[in-house]
Write an enzyme that holds these catalytic residues in place. Sequence first.
Site, short mmCIF file in Angstrom:
data_model
loop_
_atom_site.label_atom_id
_atom_site.label_comp_id
_atom_site.label_asym_id
_atom_site.label_seq_id
_atom_site.Cartn_x
_atom_site.Cartn_y
_atom_site.Cartn_z
N HIS A 130 0.84 -1.21 0.00
CA HIS A 130 0.00 0.00 0.00
C HIS A 130 0.88 1.27 0.00
CE1 HIS A 130 -3.70 -2.13 0.53
NE2 HIS A 130 -3.57 -2.39 1.81
N ARG A 152 -9.69 2.92 -6.88
CA ARG A 152 -11.15 2.84 -6.77
C ARG A 152 -11.68 4.21 -6.44
NH1 ARG A 152 -14.51 -1.06 -2.51
NH2 ARG A 152 -16.44 -1.12 -3.74
#
Length: 321
Positions: A130, A152
Amino acid sequence: IAGTEEHDRKAIDELIASLPQSKGQGFPCRCLYQNFWCPVFVLPNVIAFQRHFEAKHKDIILASQPKSGTTWLKALVFSIVNRSRFGISNTPMLTCNPHDLIPFFEFQLYGSKMRPDLDSLAEPRLFATHIPYPSLPESIKQSKCRIIYICRNPLDAMVSSWHFLLKKARSEDQPEWSLEEQFEAYGQGKFSYGPFWEQMLGYWKESLERPHKVLFLKYEDLMEDIVENLKKVAEFLGLPFTKEEEEGGVIEEIAKMCSLKTLKDIEVNKSGKIPLVIEFEKRSFFRKGEVGDWVNHLTPSMVDHLNSIMQEKISPFGLQF
Ligand code: A3P
């Protein structure tokens, strides 16, 4: 080495103490490290990863923000890369959670060891992270290894992480974490691995400058046309589907195997926990998997606020949701 690690630990503690910190009720403390908000308990692992990881040319690294479709991407890429070894009947996904098959650097690999032995892993090695692009180890940037980033719509990612943290990841003794608090931290950019716009743009810009190095995917696009996107991924990885595979329905099989419904119903994903520094329920990674679920949770003023942030910070670079 033990002495060195002890020394490192002390230096890291001093570093953490010197960094700006953001505390959220019921949520682990984050510190601002190299311009991103890193959960304090993950920072030592990030530093070990940055110092010690040596990329190989064939490595494949999946990058994302939390709750952007990481689990899905792991399942898809694992299936594409290993399709000549495993079929649908004997895929390891029937017995392992996708996070066990493709581990995160900062949670699993550098979680218990400063220098895990990664040299002996079969190639291509598959990893996930991440961490924002600028903070990746130089060897990843310099080598020919490939990065696939999944992004997203922040409205959905925010709502998804609220569910994840509130309903699934929070331990009983922690106070509740309200959607308002989450919204505030998110909008201020203080959510983990953010500001979200910086994290997205880091990979977005790199994907425009070096399209052979970084493939930028959107959760919404995968939802809309999984077959086209799987072809794109396979080509990017240098493993294009053959005509026979296409005609034989291999792409559709992979899509079905990795669908939310299939993964959710596999026994191994229904119970038990997965240690990502903190332990998370495996089933918490599979919820609704819908585009636009934010309409059920956010007020119009929350939506306006996040949209205006996106308009200001992301849209000028050609990234739209
Ligand atoms: P929702 O909470 O909106 O349902 P991550 O894997 O990065 O943690 O993201 C989790 C989100 O992806 C959750 O979104 C989860 O339901 C969704 N998800 C998990 N597996 C999926 C799959 N195979 N297909 C589509 N969405 C999936």
